[in-house]
Design a protein around this motif. Structure first.
Motif, PDB file in Angstrom:
ATOM      1  N   ARG A  40      44.645  52.008  66.622  1.00  0.00           N
ATOM      2  CA  ARG A  40      45.691  52.491  67.537  1.00  0.00           C
ATOM      3  C   ARG A  40      47.023  51.843  67.191  1.00  0.00           C
ATOM      4  O   ARG A  40      48.056  52.506  67.095  1.00  0.00           O
ATOM      5  CB  ARG A  40      45.343  52.162  68.987  1.00  0.00           C
ATOM      6  CG  ARG A  40      44.422  53.128  69.651  1.00  0.00           C
ATOM      7  CD  ARG A  40      44.208  52.709  71.126  1.00  0.00           C
ATOM      8  NE  ARG A  40      43.361  53.658  71.776  1.00  0.00           N
ATOM      9  CZ  ARG A  40      43.778  54.819  72.289  1.00  0.00           C
ATOM     10  NH1 ARG A  40      45.038  55.147  72.236  1.00  0.00           N
ATOM     11  NH2 ARG A  40      42.924  55.635  72.861  1.00  0.00           N
ATOM     12  N   ALA A  41      47.006  50.527  67.032  1.00  0.00           N
ATOM     13  CA  ALA A  41      48.236  49.787  66.724  1.00  0.00           C
ATOM     14  C   ALA A  41      48.793  50.191  65.363  1.00  0.00           C
ATOM     15  O   ALA A  41      50.013  50.356  65.206  1.00  0.00           O
ATOM     16  CB  ALA A  41      47.972  48.288  66.781  1.00  0.00           C
ATOM     17  N   ALA A  42      47.929  50.365  64.370  1.00  0.00           N
ATOM     18  CA  ALA A  42      48.373  50.721  63.023  1.00  0.00           C
ATOM     19  C   ALA A  42      49.086  52.068  63.003  1.00  0.00           C
ATOM     20  O   ALA A  42      49.987  52.288  62.190  1.00  0.00           O
ATOM     21  CB  ALA A  42      47.195  50.729  62.060  1.00  0.00           C
ATOM     22  N   PHE A  43      48.692  52.966  63.889  1.00  0.00           N
ATOM     23  CA  PHE A  43      49.325  54.282  63.967  1.00  0.00           C
ATOM     24  C   PHE A  43      50.453  54.303  64.993  1.00  0.00           C
ATOM     25  O   PHE A  43      50.881  55.366  65.431  1.00  0.00           O
ATOM     26  CB  PHE A  43      48.283  55.362  64.281  1.00  0.00           C
ATOM     27  CG  PHE A  43      47.486  55.776  63.084  1.00  0.00           C
ATOM     28  CD1 PHE A  43      47.928  56.789  62.244  1.00  0.00           C
ATOM     29  CD2 PHE A  43      46.290  55.141  62.781  1.00  0.00           C
ATOM     30  CE1 PHE A  43      47.194  57.161  61.132  1.00  0.00           C
ATOM     31  CE2 PHE A  43      45.551  55.512  61.668  1.00  0.00           C
ATOM     32  CZ  PHE A  43      45.999  56.518  60.841  1.00  0.00           C
ATOM     33  N   GLY A  44      50.919  53.126  65.391  1.00  0.00           N
ATOM     34  CA  GLY A  44      52.092  53.039  66.266  1.00  0.00           C
ATOM     35  C   GLY A  44      51.806  53.265  67.739  1.00  0.00           C
ATOM     36  O   GLY A  44      52.718  53.596  68.493  1.00  0.00           O
ATOM     37  N   ASN A  57      41.977  59.679  68.502  1.00  0.00           N
ATOM     38  CA  ASN A  57      41.882  58.344  67.918  1.00  0.00           C
ATOM     39  C   ASN A  57      40.523  58.145  67.252  1.00  0.00           C
ATOM     40  O   ASN A  57      40.430  57.625  66.138  1.00  0.00           O
ATOM     41  CB  ASN A  57      42.136  57.267  68.970  1.00  0.00           C
ATOM     42  CG  ASN A  57      42.351  55.912  68.342  1.00  0.00           C
ATOM     43  OD1 ASN A  57      43.218  55.744  67.488  1.00  0.00           O
ATOM     44  ND2 ASN A  57      41.551  54.947  68.757  1.00  0.00           N
ATOM     45  N   ALA A  58      39.472  58.583  67.930  1.00  0.00           N
ATOM     46  CA  ALA A  58      38.127  58.458  67.352  1.00  0.00           C
ATOM     47  C   ALA A  58      38.015  59.270  66.060  1.00  0.00           C
ATOM     48  O   ALA A  58      37.402  58.814  65.077  1.00  0.00           O
ATOM     49  CB  ALA A  58      37.073  58.899  68.361  1.00  0.00           C
ATOM     50  N   GLU A  59      38.617  60.432  66.029  1.00  0.00           N
ATOM     51  CA  GLU A  59      38.577  61.257  64.818  1.00  0.00           C
ATOM     52  C   GLU A  59      39.360  60.606  63.683  1.00  0.00           C
ATOM     53  O   GLU A  59      38.965  60.687  62.520  1.00  0.00           O
ATOM     54  CB  GLU A  59      39.059  62.671  65.126  1.00  0.00           C
ATOM     55  CG  GLU A  59      38.036  63.423  65.959  1.00  0.00           C
ATOM     56  CD  GLU A  59      38.519  64.734  66.546  1.00  0.00           C
ATOM     57  OE1 GLU A  59      39.730  65.056  66.418  1.00  0.00           O
ATOM     58  OE2 GLU A  59      37.691  65.439  67.157  1.00  0.00           O
ATOM     59  N   ARG A  60      40.451  59.940  64.001  1.00  0.00           N
ATOM     60  CA  ARG A  60      41.183  59.176  62.989  1.00  0.00           C
ATOM     61  C   ARG A  60      40.277  58.086  62.401  1.00  0.00           C
ATOM     62  O   ARG A  60      40.222  57.890  61.191  1.00  0.00           O
ATOM     63  CB  ARG A  60      42.405  58.490  63.600  1.00  0.00           C
ATOM     64  CG  ARG A  60      43.563  59.380  63.872  1.00  0.00           C
ATOM     65  CD  ARG A  60      44.696  58.593  64.516  1.00  0.00           C
ATOM     66  NE  ARG A  60      45.836  59.451  64.741  1.00  0.00           N
ATOM     67  CZ  ARG A  60      46.908  59.094  65.402  1.00  0.00           C
ATOM     68  NH1 ARG A  60      47.012  57.876  65.909  1.00  0.00           N
ATOM     69  NH2 ARG A  60      47.917  59.934  65.563  1.00  0.00           N
TER      70      ARG A  60
END
Length: 169
Positions: A40-44, A57-60
């Motif tokens: 989550r943090a890495a994707f801002g 998020n889970a799919e990411r």
């Protein structure tokens, strides 16, 4: 190989994942930990906590883990894993997928509450807490089920065996 460590907040997923990685890295440098909160943090922190945002998020995370595995990198993923269909997809599409369910009783989770989620929920400050007002479907047939109702040492007794799976892969 992807070791998919799932469970509710405070169950010990991240603690176990980090210890497995520490042990495995002594023999293999090609090991990464993927943590749901860190992604989550890495994707801002661009996603909230609605069911749709949780799904995205889970799919990411699934895509990242599958991609890393395809590159020959061993992944230890600590994730809530709310969606049974995601677990099924991982099992069907990632060779060497190994699912670990860290199962802890709710009273223990409330006592640990490292993120303060359970306290904020009880105070009426937040909603959408998995295991409370948000359903969590425990896996039907994980490869390993760990009952984490003791101290941290008991949880970490499983780390050597999990690391061995990576070392021997």
């Amino acid at each position: 190989m992807v070791i998919w460590i799932i469970g509710l907040s405070g169950a010990g997923k991240s603690t176990l994942a980090e210890e497995v990685a520490r042990i495995a890295r002594d023999a293999r440098p090609d090991v990464v930990v993927v943590d749901g909160d860190a992604v989550r943090a890495a994707f801002g922190n661009d996603l909230g906590h609605t069911m749709e945002d949780r799904r995205r998020n889970a799919e990411r995370i699934m895509g990242l883990c599958a991609w890393l595995d395809g590159q020959g990198i061993h992944v230890i993923c600590a994730i809530l894993s709310l969606f049974p269909e995601h677990r099924a997809w991982m099992r069907a599409n990632v060779p060497g997928y190994f699912e670990v369910f860290v199962d802890a009783p709710l009273d223990q989770l409330r006592a640990r509450d490292g993120k303060g989620l359970y306290a904020r929920f009880e105070a009426g400050k937040i909603e959408g807490v998995a295991g409370l007002d948000l359903p969590f479907a425990a896996p039907d047939a994980p490869d390993l089920r760990i009952r984490n109702d003791g101290d941290q040492r008991a949880l970490l007794t499983h780390a050597d065996d999990l690391a061995r799976r990576i070392i021997d892969a």
